[in-house]
Scaffold this motif. Structure first.
Motif, PDB file in Angstrom:
ATOM      1  N   VAL A 170      -5.045  12.578  -2.065  1.00  0.00           N
ATOM      2  CA  VAL A 170      -6.160  12.648  -1.112  1.00  0.00           C
ATOM      3  C   VAL A 170      -6.337  14.080  -0.614  1.00  0.00           C
ATOM      4  O   VAL A 170      -7.463  14.561  -0.459  1.00  0.00           O
ATOM      5  N   GLN A 171      -5.240  14.789  -0.378  1.00  0.00           N
ATOM      6  CA  GLN A 171      -5.353  16.189   0.036  1.00  0.00           C
ATOM      7  C   GLN A 171      -6.029  17.028  -1.047  1.00  0.00           C
ATOM      8  O   GLN A 171      -6.896  17.862  -0.752  1.00  0.00           O
ATOM      9  N   ARG A 172      -5.667  16.789  -2.290  1.00  0.00           N
ATOM     10  CA  ARG A 172      -6.300  17.520  -3.384  1.00  0.00           C
ATOM     11  C   ARG A 172      -7.793  17.167  -3.472  1.00  0.00           C
ATOM     12  O   ARG A 172      -8.622  18.036  -3.760  1.00  0.00           O
ATOM     13  N   PHE A 173      -8.116  15.915  -3.220  1.00  0.00           N
ATOM     14  CA  PHE A 173      -9.523  15.502  -3.209  1.00  0.00           C
ATOM     15  C   PHE A 173     -10.301  16.309  -2.166  1.00  0.00           C
ATOM     16  O   PHE A 173     -11.381  16.825  -2.444  1.00  0.00           O
ATOM     17  N   PHE A 174      -9.756  16.448  -0.967  1.00  0.00           N
ATOM     18  CA  PHE A 174     -10.420  17.184   0.108  1.00  0.00           C
ATOM     19  C   PHE A 174     -10.575  18.655  -0.229  1.00  0.00           C
ATOM     20  O   PHE A 174     -11.647  19.237  -0.053  1.00  0.00           O
ATOM     21  N   GLU A 175      -9.503  19.262  -0.687  1.00  0.00           N
ATOM     22  CA  GLU A 175      -9.469  20.719  -0.787  1.00  0.00           C
ATOM     23  C   GLU A 175      -9.967  21.261  -2.126  1.00  0.00           C
ATOM     24  O   GLU A 175     -10.455  22.391  -2.179  1.00  0.00           O
ATOM     25  N   HIS A 176      -9.869  20.450  -3.178  1.00  0.00           N
ATOM     26  CA  HIS A 176     -10.184  20.984  -4.502  1.00  0.00           C
ATOM     27  C   HIS A 176     -11.145  20.116  -5.315  1.00  0.00           C
ATOM     28  O   HIS A 176     -12.090  20.633  -5.897  1.00  0.00           O
ATOM     29  N   ASP A 177     -10.893  18.805  -5.358  1.00  0.00           N
ATOM     30  CA  ASP A 177     -11.669  17.953  -6.265  1.00  0.00           C
ATOM     31  C   ASP A 177     -13.154  17.950  -5.932  1.00  0.00           C
ATOM     32  O   ASP A 177     -14.001  17.933  -6.833  1.00  0.00           O
TER      33      ASP A 177
ATOM     34  N   ALA B 121       0.847  -1.202   0.000  1.00  0.00           N
ATOM     35  CA  ALA B 121       0.000   0.000   0.000  1.00  0.00           C
ATOM     36  C   ALA B 121       0.875   1.242   0.000  1.00  0.00           C
ATOM     37  O   ALA B 121       1.840   1.348   0.762  1.00  0.00           O
ATOM     38  N   ASP B 122       0.523   2.200  -0.871  1.00  0.00           N
ATOM     39  CA  ASP B 122       1.286   3.442  -0.935  1.00  0.00           C
ATOM     40  C   ASP B 122       0.624   4.513  -0.070  1.00  0.00           C
ATOM     41  O   ASP B 122      -0.385   4.264   0.610  1.00  0.00           O
ATOM     42  N   ALA B 123       1.174   5.713  -0.100  1.00  0.00           N
ATOM     43  CA  ALA B 123       0.670   6.797   0.747  1.00  0.00           C
ATOM     44  C   ALA B 123      -0.785   7.115   0.434  1.00  0.00           C
ATOM     45  O   ALA B 123      -1.585   7.374   1.339  1.00  0.00           O
ATOM     46  N   ASP B 124      -1.167   7.084  -0.852  1.00  0.00           N
ATOM     47  CA  ASP B 124      -2.545   7.396  -1.216  1.00  0.00           C
ATOM     48  C   ASP B 124      -3.526   6.444  -0.536  1.00  0.00           C
ATOM     49  O   ASP B 124      -4.541   6.866   0.028  1.00  0.00           O
ATOM     50  N   VAL B 125      -3.222   5.155  -0.597  1.00  0.00           N
ATOM     51  CA  VAL B 125      -4.124   4.151  -0.024  1.00  0.00           C
ATOM     52  C   VAL B 125      -4.141   4.245   1.500  1.00  0.00           C
ATOM     53  O   VAL B 125      -5.211   4.187   2.125  1.00  0.00           O
TER      54      VAL B 125
ATOM     55  N   ASP C 113      -7.499   0.955  -4.049  1.00  0.00           N
ATOM     56  CA  ASP C 113      -7.699   2.094  -4.954  1.00  0.00           C
ATOM     57  C   ASP C 113      -8.161   3.289  -4.134  1.00  0.00           C
ATOM     58  O   ASP C 113      -9.285   3.315  -3.630  1.00  0.00           O
ATOM     59  N   TRP C 114      -7.311   4.297  -3.976  1.00  0.00           N
ATOM     60  CA  TRP C 114      -7.645   5.419  -3.090  1.00  0.00           C
ATOM     61  C   TRP C 114      -8.896   6.144  -3.570  1.00  0.00           C
ATOM     62  O   TRP C 114      -9.688   6.638  -2.750  1.00  0.00           O
ATOM     63  N   GLN C 115      -9.123   6.211  -4.870  1.00  0.00           N
ATOM     64  CA  GLN C 115     -10.308   6.898  -5.379  1.00  0.00           C
ATOM     65  C   GLN C 115     -11.582   6.143  -5.017  1.00  0.00           C
ATOM     66  O   GLN C 115     -12.606   6.742  -4.685  1.00  0.00           O
TER      67      GLN C 115
ATOM     68  N   ASN D 298      -7.095   5.511   6.370  1.00  0.00           N
ATOM     69  CA  ASN D 298      -7.140   6.086   7.720  1.00  0.00           C
ATOM     70  C   ASN D 298      -8.281   7.085   7.877  1.00  0.00           C
ATOM     71  O   ASN D 298      -9.021   7.052   8.864  1.00  0.00           O
ATOM     72  N   ILE D 299      -8.451   7.975   6.910  1.00  0.00           N
ATOM     73  CA  ILE D 299      -9.486   9.001   7.065  1.00  0.00           C
ATOM     74  C   ILE D 299     -10.874   8.393   6.879  1.00  0.00           C
ATOM     75  O   ILE D 299     -11.850   8.848   7.501  1.00  0.00           O
ATOM     76  N   LEU D 300     -10.995   7.341   6.065  1.00  0.00           N
ATOM     77  CA  LEU D 300     -12.280   6.657   5.943  1.00  0.00           C
ATOM     78  C   LEU D 300     -12.656   5.992   7.258  1.00  0.00           C
ATOM     79  O   LEU D 300     -13.814   6.042   7.675  1.00  0.00           O
TER      80      LEU D 300
END
Length: 649
Positions: A598-605, A84-88, A216-218, A93-95
């Motif tokens: 994941v940070q971009r997902f929170f703040e922008h996506d 598992a990479d940082a994205d996953v 899959d982080w997405q 963790n946040i889920l």
């Protein structure tokens, strides 16, 4: 936040001494000194000892899902043992955090829904007071019929709420489909994030984040959004509906707040936690002439109640005469006054540290939930199955009797009450705000014209990473000065209560245009809407005003801000408003910066897909100014007047 910004933010965490210097509440300063004098450890002392906080935890790249780890993602080790990479890892963790938030509010919500069903079946001995609310909800759910009794309708509504909470067979979430804006439902369906039910989405979240499951982080973030909707429409909205039906709508009233409200001549009982069921029965037992006579027989003037955190606010809204003293982080300071005879703790935001402080005085602690026991406390409440819910009134009476019996053990020499208090108006709801303005159309017109430039729901917990209650206070000051109306509830509302923001006598805190509106209606600059569940009231007000303007909520000059958020429920609360299309604003980042995706997902996506993103600015004054600017931009896009402060009408 970039790694550099996060390091700077960590270095800015205040010390206990800085909290003492910067607190906007002189009572907090006095009680910190008192605690130090008596050798009492508080959350601020323990926070100091935790420094420096783990950078891997702060960025979300520490994985403890399996026992091959813990694994920490670094430049040297970019993947965990499983691959598992940082994205996953950050996404998992946040889920899991959000799943915990869904469960937290859902568990206390389940208790009040069970109480509603018990009342409908005659097992609780509690009348159903919110009959009009019951009828409107029953109509929305397609259950209403003139021939049905109040009890039958209440039983059927409770069944729908419980079904939405615990549905396992795939199907529609009935509360969401009956009450959410249609344009939002269409969007959520298109995104494939409509939830089945709260328990199912939590079950699925824990499954997906287990060993060797979803990589899959997405896809994990899609489940994150489903959990957010379950949080919004079952854990929060469903719980709030049940409370309003069972106990009735809030009543506006004026109360004194802060520790100066403590009255040494009374039997003093603090109500702390989040569940209103047994707490409400305790408040009603306090009105019993027999118990008042018993209190007077030991030399007390009577029985007096105080609110800590949300149970106190919930009781105050419907029962009255529950003086708000402090939030969860400040609970130990309230105990240090030595003036509380009995501390009733139900569930959530009741820190174990309160027991150490209670032991320094005569104060007894009673826990009333099987899910929230404290070593050394008296356990007197509901069992795991709520099989004894029919004993609610008997238990409540016994708890008040324990307080009366304990009061004579109080020693005057151990009591220190800083003479700091304030008056506050509380009890606002969508219904009585409409009444106060002579109809919501009048507030909608003030909003369109610019006399009210926007509305912000300013809420959340408290977090020692920000000087205590400073973040909330400064954001409120910035918003009000810019003619933006503030709504507040829960723990974040306590500094506003204590500092006069909720007093109609302090309309001078508002800008010229907003003050003119408030003067005409004799309203305070911050409208106190209850406990943390009452975020549902704020979203209801936003929906009603957006409908009057003929606009989607996302287009309106509305926002959500929890400057000092601190726990899993805070993740859900902010996400709930982003799911409606509104930005959320904070002084503390979520632990997601270890993954740029994941940070971009929170703040922008999510701004592109839902209409709302997450804005993090550590300085509360700057955060307030950013909200003001963003709401002005929204007004411009609507074609509504946008004014500089000196040009306001």
């Amino acid at each position: 936040m970039t790694p550099e910004e996060l390091r700077a933010h960590r270095a800015s965490y205040p010390s206990r001494a800085q909290v003492r210097e910067t607190t906007p509440d002189p009572a907090v300063r006095a009680l910190l000194d008192l605690a130090a004098e008596k050798g009492i450890s508080t959350v601020f002392d323990r926070f100091d000892k935790q420094k420096n906080h783990c950078g891997h935890g702060l960025t979300g790249v520490c994985c403890k899902v399996c026992h091959m780890g813990p694994c920490q993602i670094t430049a040297k080790a970019p993947r965990g043992a499983c691959g598992a990479d940082a994205d996953v890892i950050v996404a998992r963790n946040i889920l899991r955090w959000l799943a915990g938030g869904v469960a937290s509010h859902g568990a206390r919500g389940r208790e009040v829904i069970l109480a509603l069903k018990a009342a409908a079946q005659g097992k609780l001995g509690q009348p159903i007071r919110g009959v009009e609310k019951l009828k409107s909800v029953a109509k929305a759910l397609g259950l209403f019929h003139e021939a049905k009794s109040v009890e039958t309708l209440a039983d059927e509504v409770a069944d729908v709420l419980l079904e939405d909470l615990g549905r396992t067979l795939p199907g529609d979430h009935k509360t969401l489909h009956a009450m959410a804006p249609p344009e939002r439902i269409a969007l959520w369906r298109e995104m494939d994030i409509l939830p089945i039910g709260s328990q199912q989405e939590v079950f699925e979240a824990l499954h997906r984040t287990g060993v060797g499951t979803d990589g899959d982080w997405q896809n994990l973030m899609k489940q994150f959004l489903r959990c957010g909707l379950a949080f919004s429409w079952s854990s929060v909205a469903g719980s709030a509906i049940a409370m309003d039906i069972l106990y009735g709508l809030p009543k506006r009233s004026t109360i004194t707040t802060n520790v100066g409200s403590l009255a040494p001549g009374f039997v003093n009982i603090a109500i702390h936690g989040h569940s209103p069921v047994l707490a409400t029965a305790i408040l009603e037992a306090g009105d019993d002439p027999d118990l008042i006579a018993k209190a007077q027989a030991i030399g007390a003037e009577g029985i007096r109640f105080y609110g800590i955190c949300c149970s106190g606010l919930s009781g105050l809204y419907r029962h009255g005469e529950v003086h708000p003293l402090g939030n969860a982080v400040g609970a130990e300071l309230i105990l240090a006054t030595g003036a509380i005879d009995l501390w009733v703790a139900d569930l959530q935001d009741v820190y174990p540290g309160i027991m150490d402080v209670a032991e320094c005085f005569h104060t007894k602690v009673v826990t009333t939930s099987d899910s929230a026991r404290l070593p050394g406390a008296i356990a007197l409440g509901y069992d795991h199955r709520h099989a004894n819910i029919d004993q609610t009134r008997a238990m409540a009476r016994h708890i008040v009797e324990l307080a009366i019996a304990n009061q004579p053990l109080r020693q005057a020499a151990n009591v220190t009450i800083p003479a700091v208090s304030a008056e506050a108006e509380i009890g606002f709801s969508v219904e009585n705000i409409a009444e106060a303005f002579g109809g919501l159309d009048q507030l909608a017109e003030a909003l369109r014209s610019g006399r009210v430039r926007g509305i912000v729901n300013l809420v959340g917990c408290n977090n020692p990473k920000v000087p205590y209650e400073v973040g909330i206070t400064r954001v409120a000051e910035a918003l009000l000065a810019a003619d933006i109306l503030v709504l507040t509830n829960g723990c974040a509302s306590f500094p506003l209560l204590k500092q006069g923001f909720c007093s109609s006598a302090r309309r001078d805190r508002a800008g010229t245009a907003l003050r003119g509106v408030l003067d005409r209606q004799a309203l305070p600059p911050a409208l106190h809407m209850g406990e943390c569940l009452d975020n549902a009231r704020a979203s209801g007000l936003f929906r009603a005003l957006a409908d009057l303007a003929g606009q989607p909520i996302a287009a309106m000059p509305f926002a959500f801000s929890s400057p000092e958020w601190s726990n899993e429920k805070g993740v859900g609360a902010a996400l709930s408003f982003r799911l409606l299309g509104l930005d959320s604003y904070h002084c503390i980042p979520a632990p997601v910066s270890g993954s740029a995706n994941v940070q971009r997902f929170f703040e922008h996506d999510t701004r592109a897909t839902l209409g709302g993103g997450m804005v993090v600015i550590p300085d509360p004054g700057e955060l307030g100014r950013r909200i003001v600017a963003d709401l002005a931009a929204k007004r411009g896009r609507l074609g509504w007047p946008v004014f500089d402060s000196e040009e306001m009408p």
